[in-house]
Design a protein around this motif. Sequence first.
Motif, PDB file in Angstrom:
ATOM      1  N   SER A  40       0.860  -1.187   0.000  1.00  0.00           N
ATOM      2  CA  SER A  40       0.000   0.000   0.000  1.00  0.00           C
ATOM      3  C   SER A  40       0.889   1.228   0.000  1.00  0.00           C
ATOM      4  O   SER A  40       2.067   1.161   0.335  1.00  0.00           O
ATOM      5  CB  SER A  40      -0.881   0.005   1.241  1.00  0.00           C
ATOM      6  OG  SER A  40      -0.059  -0.041   2.382  1.00  0.00           O
ATOM      7  N   MET A  42       0.955   3.574   1.983  1.00  0.00           N
ATOM      8  CA  MET A  42       1.402   4.037   3.290  1.00  0.00           C
ATOM      9  C   MET A  42       2.576   3.241   3.869  1.00  0.00           C
ATOM     10  O   MET A  42       3.177   3.671   4.844  1.00  0.00           O
ATOM     11  CB  MET A  42       0.242   4.063   4.283  1.00  0.00           C
ATOM     12  CG  MET A  42      -0.515   2.760   4.472  1.00  0.00           C
ATOM     13  SD  MET A  42       0.252   1.673   5.654  1.00  0.00           S
ATOM     14  CE  MET A  42      -0.042   2.604   7.130  1.00  0.00           C
ATOM     15  N   ARG A  68       0.033  -6.989  -3.968  1.00  0.00           N
ATOM     16  CA  ARG A  68      -0.802  -7.631  -2.935  1.00  0.00           C
ATOM     17  C   ARG A  68      -0.862  -9.122  -3.201  1.00  0.00           C
ATOM     18  O   ARG A  68      -1.817  -9.629  -3.769  1.00  0.00           O
ATOM     19  CB  ARG A  68      -2.197  -7.019  -2.925  1.00  0.00           C
ATOM     20  CG  ARG A  68      -2.155  -5.633  -2.362  1.00  0.00           C
ATOM     21  CD  ARG A  68      -3.477  -5.153  -1.832  1.00  0.00           C
ATOM     22  NE  ARG A  68      -3.222  -3.929  -1.085  1.00  0.00           N
ATOM     23  CZ  ARG A  68      -4.139  -3.093  -0.673  1.00  0.00           C
ATOM     24  NH1 ARG A  68      -5.411  -3.348  -0.895  1.00  0.00           N
ATOM     25  NH2 ARG A  68      -3.808  -2.012  -0.010  1.00  0.00           N
ATOM     26  N   MET A  91      -0.802   2.799  -6.584  1.00  0.00           N
ATOM     27  CA  MET A  91      -1.724   3.425  -5.656  1.00  0.00           C
ATOM     28  C   MET A  91      -1.362   4.902  -5.563  1.00  0.00           C
ATOM     29  O   MET A  91      -0.263   5.263  -5.154  1.00  0.00           O
ATOM     30  CB  MET A  91      -1.636   2.763  -4.287  1.00  0.00           C
ATOM     31  CG  MET A  91      -2.787   3.162  -3.380  1.00  0.00           C
ATOM     32  SD  MET A  91      -2.618   2.480  -1.729  1.00  0.00           S
ATOM     33  CE  MET A  91      -3.424   0.914  -1.894  1.00  0.00           C
ATOM     34  N   TRP A 166      -9.561   0.193   8.418  1.00  0.00           N
ATOM     35  CA  TRP A 166      -8.366  -0.268   7.711  1.00  0.00           C
ATOM     36  C   TRP A 166      -7.213  -0.556   8.658  1.00  0.00           C
ATOM     37  O   TRP A 166      -6.887   0.250   9.519  1.00  0.00           O
ATOM     38  CB  TRP A 166      -7.914   0.746   6.662  1.00  0.00           C
ATOM     39  CG  TRP A 166      -7.105   0.075   5.599  1.00  0.00           C
ATOM     40  CD1 TRP A 166      -7.587  -0.554   4.491  1.00  0.00           C
ATOM     41  CD2 TRP A 166      -5.687  -0.072   5.542  1.00  0.00           C
ATOM     42  NE1 TRP A 166      -6.569  -1.078   3.751  1.00  0.00           N
ATOM     43  CE2 TRP A 166      -5.387  -0.812   4.370  1.00  0.00           C
ATOM     44  CE3 TRP A 166      -4.630   0.319   6.371  1.00  0.00           C
ATOM     45  CZ2 TRP A 166      -4.097  -1.140   4.009  1.00  0.00           C
ATOM     46  CZ3 TRP A 166      -3.341  -0.019   6.001  1.00  0.00           C
ATOM     47  CH2 TRP A 166      -3.085  -0.736   4.832  1.00  0.00           C
ATOM     48  N   ASN A 211      -9.749   4.955  -1.158  1.00  0.00           N
ATOM     49  CA  ASN A 211      -9.954   4.719   0.259  1.00  0.00           C
ATOM     50  C   ASN A 211      -9.279   5.835   1.052  1.00  0.00           C
ATOM     51  O   ASN A 211      -8.096   6.092   0.869  1.00  0.00           O
ATOM     52  CB  ASN A 211      -9.365   3.358   0.643  1.00  0.00           C
ATOM     53  CG  ASN A 211      -9.740   2.941   2.052  1.00  0.00           C
ATOM     54  OD1 ASN A 211     -10.592   3.566   2.672  1.00  0.00           O
ATOM     55  ND2 ASN A 211      -9.098   1.890   2.540  1.00  0.00           N
ATOM     56  N   VAL A 213      -8.265   6.732   4.709  1.00  0.00           N
ATOM     57  CA  VAL A 213      -8.174   6.157   6.052  1.00  0.00           C
ATOM     58  C   VAL A 213      -7.816   7.255   7.050  1.00  0.00           C
ATOM     59  O   VAL A 213      -6.927   8.069   6.794  1.00  0.00           O
ATOM     60  CB  VAL A 213      -7.099   5.050   6.111  1.00  0.00           C
ATOM     61  CG1 VAL A 213      -7.077   4.404   7.499  1.00  0.00           C
ATOM     62  CG2 VAL A 213      -7.337   4.005   5.045  1.00  0.00           C
ATOM     63  N   ASP A 234      -4.361   8.727   5.579  1.00  0.00           N
ATOM     64  CA  ASP A 234      -3.688   7.833   4.630  1.00  0.00           C
ATOM     65  C   ASP A 234      -4.699   7.523   3.548  1.00  0.00           C
ATOM     66  O   ASP A 234      -5.722   6.916   3.824  1.00  0.00           O
ATOM     67  CB  ASP A 234      -3.274   6.556   5.372  1.00  0.00           C
ATOM     68  CG  ASP A 234      -3.210   5.343   4.447  1.00  0.00           C
ATOM     69  OD1 ASP A 234      -2.873   5.514   3.269  1.00  0.00           O
ATOM     70  OD2 ASP A 234      -3.510   4.227   4.932  1.00  0.00           O
ATOM     71  N   THR A 235      -4.434   7.968   2.333  1.00  0.00           N
ATOM     72  CA  THR A 235      -5.410   7.645   1.291  1.00  0.00           C
ATOM     73  C   THR A 235      -4.760   6.846   0.178  1.00  0.00           C
ATOM     74  O   THR A 235      -3.556   6.949  -0.049  1.00  0.00           O
ATOM     75  CB  THR A 235      -6.062   8.904   0.663  1.00  0.00           C
ATOM     76  OG1 THR A 235      -5.278   9.326  -0.455  1.00  0.00           O
ATOM     77  CG2 THR A 235      -6.215  10.017   1.674  1.00  0.00           C
ATOM     78  N   GLY A 236      -5.571   6.059  -0.477  1.00  0.00           N
ATOM     79  CA  GLY A 236      -5.043   5.269  -1.583  1.00  0.00           C
ATOM     80  C   GLY A 236      -6.094   5.139  -2.662  1.00  0.00           C
ATOM     81  O   GLY A 236      -7.214   4.726  -2.402  1.00  0.00           O
TER      82      GLY A 236
HETATM   83  N1  SER Z   1      -3.935   2.178   3.381  1.00  0.00           N
HETATM   84  C1  SER Z   1      -5.175   2.264   2.657  1.00  0.00           C
HETATM   85  C2  SER Z   1      -5.298   1.163   1.614  1.00  0.00           C
HETATM   86  O1  SER Z   1      -4.334   0.565   1.272  1.00  0.00           O
HETATM   87  C3  SER Z   1      -5.275   3.620   1.990  1.00  0.00           C
HETATM   88  O2  SER Z   1      -4.091   3.959   1.370  1.00  0.00           O
HETATM   89  O3  SER Z   1      -6.359   0.937   1.123  1.00  0.00           O
END
Ligand code: SER
Length: 876
Positions: A40, A42, A68, A91, A166, A211, A213, A234-236
């Motif tokens: 991710s 983050m 992932r 991301m 999350w 997303n 967070v 934290d956004t993705g």
């Molecule tokens: N950590 C969250 C995710 O991976 C937002 O970046 O979805």
Amino acid sequence: MKSQDVRKQFLDFFQSKGHLIVPSAPIVLKDDPTLMFNNSGMAQFKEYFLGNGTPKSPRIADTQKCLRVSGKHNDLEEVGIDTYHHTMFEMLGNWSFGDYFKKEAINWAWELLTEVYKIDKDILYVTVFEGSEEENVPFDQEAYDIWKTLISEDRILLGNKKDNFWEMGDQGPCGPCSEIHVDIRSAEEKALVPGKDLVNNDHPHVVEIWNNVFMEFNRKADGSLEKLPAQHVDTGMGFERLCMVLQNVQSNYDTDVFTPIIREIESITKTKYHIKATNEAEDKVNIAIRVIADHVRAVAFAIADGQLPSNTGAGYVIRRILRRAIRYGFTFLDTKEPFIYKLVETLSTQMGGSFPEIKSQKELCANVIREEENSFLRTLDQGLVLLENIITTSTDKVISGKKAFELYDTYGFPIDLTALILSEKGLKLDEAGFESELQKQKERSRAASKVKAGDWQILIDDEDEEFIGYDRTEAMVKITRYRKVESAKDGEIYQIVFNMTPFYPEGGGQVGDKGYFEASNGDVIYIIDTKKENNVIIHFAKELPNNLTETFKAFVDVSTRKSSASNHSATHLMHQALRSILGTHVEQKGSLVSPKHLRFDFSHFSKVTDEELQQVEDFVNARIQEQLPLIERRSVPFEQAVQEGAMALFGEKYGDHVRAIKFGDSMELCGGIHVNNTADIWYFKIVSEGAVASGIRRIEAITSGAVKEYFASQAEKLKEINAVLKNAQDPIKAVVSLQDENAKLKKQLEALLKDKAKNMKGDLAKELQEINGVQFLAKQVDLSPEGAKDLVYELGNLGTNLFLLLATAEGGKPMLTCYISKELVADKKLNAGQVVRELGKYIQGGGGGQPFFATAGGKNADGIPEALAKAIDYVK
Ligand code: SER
């Protein structure tokens, strides 16, 4: 909008909101034992959320390469089957570290989507955390109220813990999140089922794109939550999914992120990708093409970041991804030759602008992939033969799950391929049996890798856990925190953090320092290893001191540290030597520096010749003789160091300021420990050279004390050889003459054995038994397999209707040799190939041949009597 512009507009937007734009971190993680890959955006900022460091800016944005395929977030099996999951994806993310919170995050997300990208508000839904009694976290009223000002309330949906809370792992920072979903279905479909019923329901056209967070909590080892000292965002956003929306297509694979690769696959494999598959056959081809288009990206980027396919850890994950792609090509696109490697060229043209590593390393990526393809295609071929064997020897219509598991586990043969082949032959796989074997194996490895980490016990809240080991090997230290970690592998271990430390933590290939610390009462606690985790230096010990709060005297084990330093400096010199002797295509691909030796992997496309190795050794030893002093600069701006010619490695994360290590003309960015003068290395000796993968060579070498030991042991060996040779005047000549004599004796022996076989012929002929009109003989003989072959042919010439089975066990290796006269083959349908295949199982082996002559080799000579005893059944 082209995907490149989508990426750029995201970054420009957040730059305009005061964010610092940073490059993607490498996809392979180096100093985080809880994660193999960046999964991710983050992940590279974890240390800031944990409070172990200060970010360059409280607002950051980037696009991050993510994978992932392992651990908590694993999408591998979905990939290719659907049109919106990936192994590797980008991301897009924006972060606030203790700076802005929900209001800005939500408003900006909305502004970017609806005003910059101009996505129609009517296709968007958002979700908000409904709260959880069990966790004692309330409904996220704040987020709800902010959304209410932007979007009609019937488009704000409440989500549970699974979707709207999350967590990056079992422990660590976490919090409620708010997701944005798009509904890109046709108007007719929307009229039938409202979009809000499909949110978070695995619909390919109603998908989450972003997303947000809100990091507020820390998940502790016992599962409870505590408030974080500061709140973070934290956004993705899924880049490929966003492109799908903006390019007005219905699948990520129809965006320009994937179409160039898909066109290439079509042209190489002469197949066609259908935007809408209309039958099962087309669908299968589609899935295979998607699997390959997706997987080649993950594999190539991982290799470019330094992770080669291998049999363990992260390398094994990469190997499995690539094998999944190869297997889909093999079965559904009928590709029996390597071809995936050819896609790297297109990938690098397409992605090289944003990710230069894929461009500069495309040759290496392609080579490694081609080699993996070659070897797995061979495995598949072998597996097919083995499976055929299982099928022919089985009397049942259901094939045992245990056997299928063996094929899968030992030979890497994919289980779905086994099932497919069986069903084509009207047979069935015992799936439950296979599952149970698989579960058993998983249990075994889970038990072996189980780690239970306790919470950190904080003694002193000191963020400045400084490393002082470049200047000192001893220091007065205090423990700031510690925790207990239990694992099957290491048992009970304590992890200890000091306010400052002279211990070098494993990194840059160099192993961590060992040593001890001493309490005021004289008690000694040994430090068995030192590692860095999320920017904290952790010391490993088997026990804790009685009084935790006093000041201790800590000592690094100087002698092993010195040997490591010598090997590390020699590694730099050797790197320089390789680049100057073999060429500047040589790049470091892996390095291990221990007190005992150094190991260095590098890109180079052929074997390093003995002459070149000698040149490398001479080069390094010349630098040692020049007695070059260490020139160490602790903090040089990264750009300046690179301009001065320092080597930076792909897959390494560098800060703005770096440490530069220079010996003469060798200059590298490096955090490791080095000798003060090259003379301290004493001598450099290469002990091995070989291949690790296609295009990657490995050199192992030793320095200083290890070289002295090496020469001493060589001298000792020579002395022993001399003694064995009875102190011959010229030992080499003595060995050569022994070899000549040996060859002569071998020839004589062969001739004698031939004679012996001839003599045996007469004796054996007398032992022939007549059964049902067949002249039958099954017997073990003291001959070589070659001799047995000659013998059955000789016996075969004696008459008709012969069935002969001879067993040999030369050197303990069992072998069956079967001869059947032509008449029996023609009239009685006896088949020597079948006989040895079936009897071969008693000696744990197999083989084959022709109906009148066949042989089988095996592993278990003890099975010979049983194999011989069963032979009579064929003639009875
Ligand atoms: N950590 C969250 C995710 O991976 C937002 O970046 O979805």
